[in-house]
Design an enzyme around this catalytic site. Structure first.
Site, PDB file in Angstrom:
ATOM      1  N   GLY A   8      24.173 -70.464  11.331  1.00 12.08           N
ATOM      2  CA  GLY A   8      24.973 -69.747  10.347  1.00 12.08           C
ATOM      3  C   GLY A   8      24.391 -69.808   8.954  1.00 12.08           C
ATOM      4  O   GLY A   8      23.239 -70.193   8.764  1.00 12.08           O
ATOM      5  N   SER A  24      22.586 -68.720   2.227  1.00 13.37           N
ATOM      6  CA  SER A  24      22.795 -67.302   1.912  1.00 13.37           C
ATOM      7  C   SER A  24      23.119 -67.102   0.437  1.00 13.37           C
ATOM      8  O   SER A  24      22.975 -66.003  -0.087  1.00 13.37           O
ATOM      9  CB  SER A  24      23.936 -66.732   2.754  1.00 13.37           C
ATOM     10  OG  SER A  24      25.127 -67.454   2.505  1.00 13.37           O
ATOM     11  N   ASP A  25      23.584 -68.170  -0.205  1.00 16.90           N
ATOM     12  CA  ASP A  25      23.896 -68.063  -1.630  1.00 16.90           C
ATOM     13  C   ASP A  25      23.795 -69.437  -2.266  1.00 16.90           C
ATOM     14  O   ASP A  25      24.062 -70.447  -1.613  1.00 16.90           O
ATOM     15  CB  ASP A  25      25.296 -67.471  -1.834  1.00 16.90           C
ATOM     16  CG  ASP A  25      26.363 -68.207  -1.040  1.00 16.90           C
ATOM     17  OD1 ASP A  25      26.422 -68.016   0.189  1.00 16.90           O
ATOM     18  OD2 ASP A  25      27.104 -68.984  -1.638  1.00 16.90           O
ATOM     19  N   GLY A  52      28.412 -67.063  13.258  1.00 15.91           N
ATOM     20  CA  GLY A  52      29.771 -66.667  12.896  1.00 15.91           C
ATOM     21  C   GLY A  52      29.990 -65.179  13.127  1.00 15.91           C
ATOM     22  O   GLY A  52      31.055 -64.755  13.587  1.00 15.91           O
ATOM     23  N   GLU A  73      29.842 -74.660   4.263  1.00 15.85           N
ATOM     24  CA  GLU A  73      30.137 -73.581   5.209  1.00 15.85           C
ATOM     25  C   GLU A  73      31.536 -73.792   5.753  1.00 15.85           C
ATOM     26  O   GLU A  73      32.311 -74.519   5.126  1.00 15.85           O
ATOM     27  CB  GLU A  73      29.057 -73.480   6.298  1.00 15.85           C
ATOM     28  CG  GLU A  73      28.691 -74.773   6.984  1.00 15.85           C
ATOM     29  CD  GLU A  73      29.541 -75.117   8.162  1.00 15.85           C
ATOM     30  OE1 GLU A  73      30.565 -75.824   7.971  1.00 15.85           O
ATOM     31  OE2 GLU A  73      29.161 -74.752   9.288  1.00 15.85           O
ATOM     32  N   MET A  74      31.899 -73.172   6.876  1.00 13.73           N
ATOM     33  CA  MET A  74      33.311 -73.187   7.250  1.00 13.73           C
ATOM     34  C   MET A  74      33.575 -73.494   8.723  1.00 13.73           C
ATOM     35  O   MET A  74      34.668 -73.220   9.215  1.00 13.73           O
ATOM     36  CB  MET A  74      33.953 -71.829   6.878  1.00 13.73           C
ATOM     37  CG  MET A  74      33.797 -71.493   5.408  1.00 13.73           C
ATOM     38  SD  MET A  74      34.637 -69.991   4.888  1.00 13.73           S
ATOM     39  CE  MET A  74      36.342 -70.504   4.962  1.00 13.73           C
TER      40      MET A  74
END
Ligand code: HPA
Length: 233
Positions: free
Chosen positions: A90, A204-205, A21, A180-181
């Site tokens: 990502g 990541s979180d 991303g 995610e997106m």
């Protein structure tokens, strides 16, 4: 002549493209993991590079955040540059307490709330899935490199910020691992345009525990995920 959002000449982009991303992550991995990397795009700062990984030609192109941005790059990479394999690399938020920051997920399918999917399919529901051959190869590569992975389904959302604390409960119950997106639209466009796609994510979180990686870690870590992805070229 390039496409509307990519300034490369036809032929400058490899058949296999990794799609982080973040364009600065594209720059970082091109400079640190590829040899002879050449920057082919700077339009809107959405950096793209072609280089060599263990002798194999491969590109890495920023996609931006979200399905709108991703859809633009995926369409142009396939239609103008004839790319054959698209591998999103990502980050995601884990919605399970037992999948922690830094762990890697190989994505089989992406549920989601994408309006773009509604535009294509109306009230029907398309099951957006990764290419099985790429998924299997990624799994085998990860085993060979001794990188532990989770295999499973994820959720692609248009809204990073949301007020509802119970938002992810029903998705966790249905086996979704992370949020995610980008992947739902990636998988859908790849299928429609007869190309192969896969998503590899690093957590990541953790949305359940609140533990998160810093911006610096987001930009510079995640080497394991990229090693798996570059091996697919
Ligand atoms: N939500 C959506 N997308 C994300 C997240 C998240 O928590 N973390 C990384 N990408």
């Amino acid at each position: 002549m390039g496409s509307i959002h990519i300034g490369a000449e036809v032929g400058e982009i490899a058949e296999t493209v990794l799609l982080p991303g973040d364009p600065l992550r594209a720059k970082f991995v091109a400079e640190n993991m590829l040899t002879d990397a050449v920057c082919y795009n700077n339009v809107r700062g959405m950096l793209g590079y072609t280089g060599y990984y263990q002798g194999k030609r491969v590109s890495v192109q920023g996609s931006g955040m979200g399905m709108g941005s991703t859809a633009i790059y995926v369409n142009e990479l396939i239609e103008t540059y004839k790319v054959k394999n698209l591998i999103r690399v990502g980050t995601c938020g884990s919605i399970r307490a037992d999948i922690g920051v830094g762990e890697v997920i190989l994505c089989m399918s992406a549920s989601g709330d994408s309006g773009a999917n509604n535009a294509y399919f109306g009230t029907m529901h398309f099951a957006a899935t990764a290419d099985f051959g790429l998924l299997l190869k990624a799994y085998e590569v990860a085993q060979k490199l001794n990188i532990p992975t989770h295999q499973g389904s994820i959720f692609s959302t248009n809204t990073f910020y949301d007020d509802n604390p119970q938002r992810w409960d029903k998705w966790e119950k249905h086996g979704i691992l992370g949020v995610e997106m980008e992947s739902q639209i990636l998988f859908t466009i790849a299928k429609r345009l007869n190309t192969k796609a896969l998503t590899i994510l690093t957590v990541s979180d953790n949305i359940r525990t609140g533990i998160a990686a810093s911006a610096k870690e987001r930009e510079q870590s995640y080497t394991d995920m990229f090693r798996i992805a570059f091996e697919l070229a």
